[in-house]
Write an enzyme that holds these catalytic residues in place. Structure first.
Site, PDB file in Angstrom:
ATOM      1  N   ASP A 210       0.830  -1.215   0.000  1.00 47.52           N
ATOM      2  CA  ASP A 210       0.000   0.000   0.000  1.00 47.52           C
ATOM      3  C   ASP A 210       0.865   1.267   0.000  1.00 47.52           C
ATOM      4  O   ASP A 210       0.389   2.354  -0.316  1.00 47.52           O
ATOM      5  CB  ASP A 210      -0.977   0.009   1.188  1.00 47.52           C
ATOM      6  N   GLU A 211       2.147   1.117   0.385  1.00 51.35           N
ATOM      7  CA  GLU A 211       3.002   2.315   0.479  1.00 51.35           C
ATOM      8  C   GLU A 211       3.240   2.966  -0.878  1.00 51.35           C
ATOM      9  O   GLU A 211       3.649   4.125  -0.933  1.00 51.35           O
ATOM     10  CB  GLU A 211       4.335   1.966   1.144  1.00 51.35           C
TER      11      GLU A 211
ATOM     12  N   TYR B 262      12.171   3.117  -0.095  1.00 48.49           N
ATOM     13  CA  TYR B 262      11.556   1.776  -0.201  1.00 48.49           C
ATOM     14  C   TYR B 262      10.314   1.821  -1.084  1.00 48.49           C
ATOM     15  O   TYR B 262      10.193   1.062  -2.063  1.00 48.49           O
ATOM     16  CB  TYR B 262      11.186   1.243   1.193  1.00 48.49           C
TER      17      TYR B 262
HETATM   18  P1  NAD Z   1      11.508  -9.817   4.310  1.00 45.94           P
HETATM   19  O1  NAD Z   1      12.510  -8.708   4.385  1.00 45.94           O
HETATM   20  O2  NAD Z   1      11.131 -10.537   5.560  1.00 45.94           O
HETATM   21  O3  NAD Z   1      12.006 -10.922   3.263  1.00 45.94           O
HETATM   22  C1  NAD Z   1      12.590 -10.597   2.044  1.00 45.94           C
HETATM   23  C2  NAD Z   1      13.210 -11.855   1.473  1.00 45.94           C
HETATM   24  O4  NAD Z   1      13.791 -11.511   0.203  1.00 45.94           O
HETATM   25  C3  NAD Z   1      14.333 -12.445   2.333  1.00 45.94           C
HETATM   26  O5  NAD Z   1      14.219 -13.840   2.407  1.00 45.94           O
HETATM   27  C4  NAD Z   1      15.601 -12.042   1.603  1.00 45.94           C
HETATM   28  O6  NAD Z   1      16.680 -12.936   1.794  1.00 45.94           O
HETATM   29  C5  NAD Z   1      15.110 -12.027   0.165  1.00 45.94           C
HETATM   30  N1  NAD Z   1      15.933 -11.147  -0.674  1.00 45.94           N
HETATM   31  C6  NAD Z   1      16.306  -9.862  -0.409  1.00 45.94           C
HETATM   32  N2  NAD Z   1      17.106  -9.407  -1.382  1.00 45.94           N
HETATM   33  C7  NAD Z   1      17.232 -10.418  -2.283  1.00 45.94           C
HETATM   34  C8  NAD Z   1      17.935 -10.563  -3.517  1.00 45.94           C
HETATM   35  N3  NAD Z   1      18.696  -9.565  -3.992  1.00 45.94           N
HETATM   36  N4  NAD Z   1      17.823 -11.717  -4.172  1.00 45.94           N
HETATM   37  C9  NAD Z   1      17.058 -12.733  -3.704  1.00 45.94           C
HETATM   38  N5  NAD Z   1      16.411 -12.681  -2.537  1.00 45.94           N
HETATM   39  C10 NAD Z   1      16.490 -11.521  -1.840  1.00 45.94           C
HETATM   40  O7  NAD Z   1      10.248  -9.172   3.608  1.00 45.94           O
HETATM   41  P2  NAD Z   1       8.698  -9.463   3.820  1.00 45.94           P
HETATM   42  O8  NAD Z   1       8.194  -8.600   4.904  1.00 45.94           O
HETATM   43  O9  NAD Z   1       8.479 -10.921   3.882  1.00 45.94           O
HETATM   44  O10 NAD Z   1       8.123  -8.880   2.438  1.00 45.94           O
HETATM   45  C11 NAD Z   1       8.043  -9.718   1.290  1.00 45.94           C
HETATM   46  C12 NAD Z   1       7.457  -8.934   0.142  1.00 45.94           C
HETATM   47  O11 NAD Z   1       6.177  -8.432   0.502  1.00 45.94           O
HETATM   48  C13 NAD Z   1       8.284  -7.701  -0.247  1.00 45.94           C
HETATM   49  O12 NAD Z   1       8.251  -7.574  -1.641  1.00 45.94           O
HETATM   50  C14 NAD Z   1       7.554  -6.544   0.407  1.00 45.94           C
HETATM   51  O13 NAD Z   1       7.750  -5.344  -0.315  1.00 45.94           O
HETATM   52  C15 NAD Z   1       6.125  -7.021   0.315  1.00 45.94           C
HETATM   53  N6  NAD Z   1       5.220  -6.507   1.349  1.00 45.94           N
HETATM   54  C16 NAD Z   1       5.561  -6.582   2.671  1.00 45.94           C
HETATM   55  C17 NAD Z   1       4.662  -6.149   3.639  1.00 45.94           C
HETATM   56  C18 NAD Z   1       4.980  -6.234   5.125  1.00 45.94           C
HETATM   57  O14 NAD Z   1       4.212  -5.727   5.928  1.00 45.94           O
HETATM   58  N7  NAD Z   1       6.057  -6.884   5.537  1.00 45.94           N
HETATM   59  C19 NAD Z   1       3.429  -5.610   3.242  1.00 45.94           C
HETATM   60  C20 NAD Z   1       3.121  -5.520   1.876  1.00 45.94           C
HETATM   61  C21 NAD Z   1       4.025  -5.997   0.942  1.00 45.94           C
HETATM   62  O1  DAU Z   2       2.346  -0.894   4.640  1.00 44.64           O
HETATM   63  C1  DAU Z   2       3.061  -2.005   4.167  1.00 44.64           C
HETATM   64  C2  DAU Z   2       4.503  -1.890   4.588  1.00 44.64           C
HETATM   65  O2  DAU Z   2       4.524  -2.108   5.990  1.00 44.64           O
HETATM   66  C3  DAU Z   2       5.411  -2.872   3.874  1.00 44.64           C
HETATM   67  O3  DAU Z   2       5.427  -2.583   2.508  1.00 44.64           O
HETATM   68  C4  DAU Z   2       6.834  -2.797   4.440  1.00 44.64           C
HETATM   69  O4  DAU Z   2       7.636  -3.806   3.838  1.00 44.64           O
HETATM   70  C5  DAU Z   2       6.766  -3.035   5.932  1.00 44.64           C
HETATM   71  O5  DAU Z   2       8.054  -2.868   6.496  1.00 44.64           O
HETATM   72  C6  DAU Z   2       5.788  -2.062   6.596  1.00 44.64           C
HETATM   73  O6  DAU Z   2       6.305  -0.701   6.564  1.00 44.64           O
HETATM   74  P1  DAU Z   2       6.171   0.295   7.824  1.00 44.64           P
HETATM   75  O7  DAU Z   2       7.236   1.296   7.745  1.00 44.64           O
HETATM   76  O8  DAU Z   2       4.769   0.771   7.975  1.00 44.64           O
HETATM   77  O9  DAU Z   2       6.439  -0.781   9.014  1.00 44.64           O
HETATM   78  P2  DAU Z   2       7.279  -0.656  10.368  1.00 44.64           P
HETATM   79  O10 DAU Z   2       6.974  -1.873  11.181  1.00 44.64           O
HETATM   80  O11 DAU Z   2       8.699  -0.313  10.126  1.00 44.64           O
HETATM   81  O12 DAU Z   2       6.611   0.599  11.089  1.00 44.64           O
HETATM   82  C7  DAU Z   2       5.235   0.601  11.427  1.00 44.64           C
HETATM   83  C8  DAU Z   2       4.929   1.932  12.082  1.00 44.64           C
HETATM   84  O13 DAU Z   2       5.599   1.975  13.355  1.00 44.64           O
HETATM   85  C9  DAU Z   2       5.439   3.128  11.305  1.00 44.64           C
HETATM   86  O14 DAU Z   2       4.517   4.192  11.445  1.00 44.64           O
HETATM   87  C10 DAU Z   2       6.757   3.484  11.979  1.00 44.64           C
HETATM   88  C11 DAU Z   2       6.515   3.076  13.424  1.00 44.64           C
HETATM   89  N1  DAU Z   2       7.711   2.618  14.176  1.00 44.64           N
HETATM   90  C12 DAU Z   2       8.488   1.649  13.577  1.00 44.64           C
HETATM   91  C13 DAU Z   2       9.617   1.196  14.214  1.00 44.64           C
HETATM   92  C14 DAU Z   2      10.492   0.143  13.572  1.00 44.64           C
HETATM   93  C15 DAU Z   2       8.001   3.128  15.419  1.00 44.64           C
HETATM   94  O15 DAU Z   2       7.272   3.984  15.964  1.00 44.64           O
HETATM   95  N2  DAU Z   2       9.124   2.658  16.057  1.00 44.64           N
HETATM   96  C16 DAU Z   2       9.967   1.735  15.500  1.00 44.64           C
HETATM   97  O16 DAU Z   2      10.996   1.392  16.133  1.00 44.64           O
END
Ligand code: NAD
Ligand code: DAU
Length: 338
Positions: free
Chosen positions: A122-123, A146
């Site tokens: 959603d970002e 990002y």
């Molecule tokens: P994560 O950081 O936990 O995992 C990322 C994975 O990608 C890891 O296993 C890492 O080793 C691999 N990776 C990184 N660079 C690489 C490279 N150059 N080649 C091959 N592998 C590589 O991330 P996540 O939270 O599981 O997110 C997965 C996907 O979902 C991402 O594309 C992220 O943008 C998307 N996403 C995440 C969230 C969230 O809240 N975490 C929400 C929406 C979308």
């Molecule tokens: O919205 C989807 C995204 O959510 C994904 O695409 C990203 O991969 C995932 O990392 C996440 O991004 P955010 O930046 O929203 O997640 P994060 O957990 O880092 O932060 C959530 C909220 O909490 C944000 O408003 C920042 C705040 N925060 C985060 C950290 C790490 C704090 O207040 N303190 C902290 O130490």
């Protein structure tokens, strides 16, 4: 179906692979570079023979081509995923998220895969004020390195669909939480620090809002889109889990049974997006998806999971992690980040 899952050793990718290994017959191949966020322990317990693992970088065109050969479909999770790290080092995000996606798109097209799912966020829509929600028609307006790199990847995927006819589907999800999440992100960071009695860093005034979803619900949505989505279409994935950060942190402290005194307000994230909220009616209406978890039940289960898996997070809190937390949180840095 023969399915290539990139980034399958990360948080969401490994939950997706676990789900499909237990509930589908698909032949699964994981490609992952095992960066700091990738962890083979996330895939432990999956029966031998259900999964082939390839250790490779998504930017390595020859390795990615070899992995795509013979696959019916690709689900692309591999990415640099943490906003704070993208502020410290944007280049790594452009390389993996933009260049890596193009390498994969080219290889997928060359291999003639029938479906390609781009896992997005959603970002890419940017930030909301206190009202409104993002629909799939909202303009892309990313604000962090990002999210800009993820928006770039989405546009390249759409270009591959438009120009070359690749059957691309894009999912855009909100903030995931659940088992196997690396403790740099707010929820696991707060759980581990609360369990260890360490200060919990809250950026700014803690009023920023995120739209939270349990990782299993996200994975089931991706699976549904993979199998039934219309090529070329974007699907928002949200479970109406909007909460201000401070409320999430307080709820975790309550579940862990620790004092609110641990909450420590720290310098805000530069360019901190205020609010995300998703309208996911398209996914619900067209593909019949709906979430199974409430935020309450999901958070309680997640706290339980971290309590019951100290061997998992004990190993994760390694040298690289400690170095990162010192860089990110300075004097507040401790064992569990921040
Ligand atoms: P994560 O950081 O936990 O995992 C990322 C994975 O990608 C890891 O296993 C890492 O080793 C691999 N990776 C990184 N660079 C690489 C490279 N150059 N080649 C091959 N592998 C590589 O991330 P996540 O939270 O599981 O997110 C997965 C996907 O979902 C991402 O594309 C992220 O943008 C998307 N996403 C995440 C969230 C969230 O809240 N975490 C929400 C929406 C979308
Ligand atoms: O919205 C989807 C995204 O959510 C994904 O695409 C990203 O991969 C995932 O990392 C996440 O991004 P955010 O930046 O929203 O997640 P994060 O957990 O880092 O932060 C959530 C909220 O909490 C944000 O408003 C920042 C705040 N925060 C985060 C950290 C790490 C704090 O207040 N303190 C902290 O130490």
């Amino acid at each position: 179906m023969k399915l290539l899952v990139t980034g399958g050793a990360g948080f969401i990718g490994s939950n997706f692979v676990r789900l499909l290994a237990s509930e589908s017959e698909h032949e699964l191949t994981v490609l992952d570079a095992l960066t700091y966020a990738g962890n083979l322990a996330n895939l432990e317990g999956i029966p031998a023979g259900r999964l082939r693992f390839v250790h490779a970088d998504i930017c390595d065109a020859a390795a990615v081509r070899a992995c795509c050969a013979g696959q019916d479909a690709v689900v692309h999770f591999a990415a640099e995923s943490h906003v704070d790290r993208s502020i410290l080092d944007p280049g790594a995000f452009v390389r993996t998220n933009v260049l890596g996606t193009q390498v994969l798109l080219t290889a997928a097209r060359g291999a003639g895969v029938e479906r390609y799912v781009q896992v997005s966020t959603d970002e890419v829509y940017g930030s909301l004020s206190s009202s409104g929600r993002f629909s799939e028609e909202s303009p892309l307006c990313p604000s962090s390195p990002y999210s800009a790199s993820k928006a770039g990847a989405d546009l390249l995927a759409q270009a591959a669909a438009h120009t070359f006819g690749l059957a691309v589907l894009i999912t855009r999800c909100g903030n995931n939480y659940g088992p196997y999440q690396f403790p740099e992100k707010l929820i696991p960071l707060t759980i581990l620090r609360a369990m260890r009695g360490e200060p919990i860093p809250v950026y700014g005034d803690g009023r920023n809002v995120r739209d939270w979803i349990h990782v299993e619900d996200h994975c089931r949505a991706i699976w549904r889109v993979l199998e039934a989505g219309a090529p070329g279409r974007v699907y928002n994935v949200g479970s109406d889990g909007e909460r201000p950060n401070l409320e999430i942190v307080r709820e975790i402290l309550r579940l862990v049974g620790t004092s609110r005194d641990l909450i420590t307000f720290v310098r805000d994230r530069p360019g901190h997006d205020f609010r995300y909220a998703l309208d996911s009616s398209r996914l619900r209406r067209e593909l019949g998806w709906s979430p199974r978890w409430t935020l309450g039940s999901g958070l309680a289960a997640t706290v339980r999971w971290y309590r019951e898996h100290p061997e998992w997070w004990g190993k994760v809190l390694s040298g690289e992690y400690l170095e990162y937390t010192r860089r990110q949180y300075g004097a507040l840095a401790g064992g569990a980040g921040g």
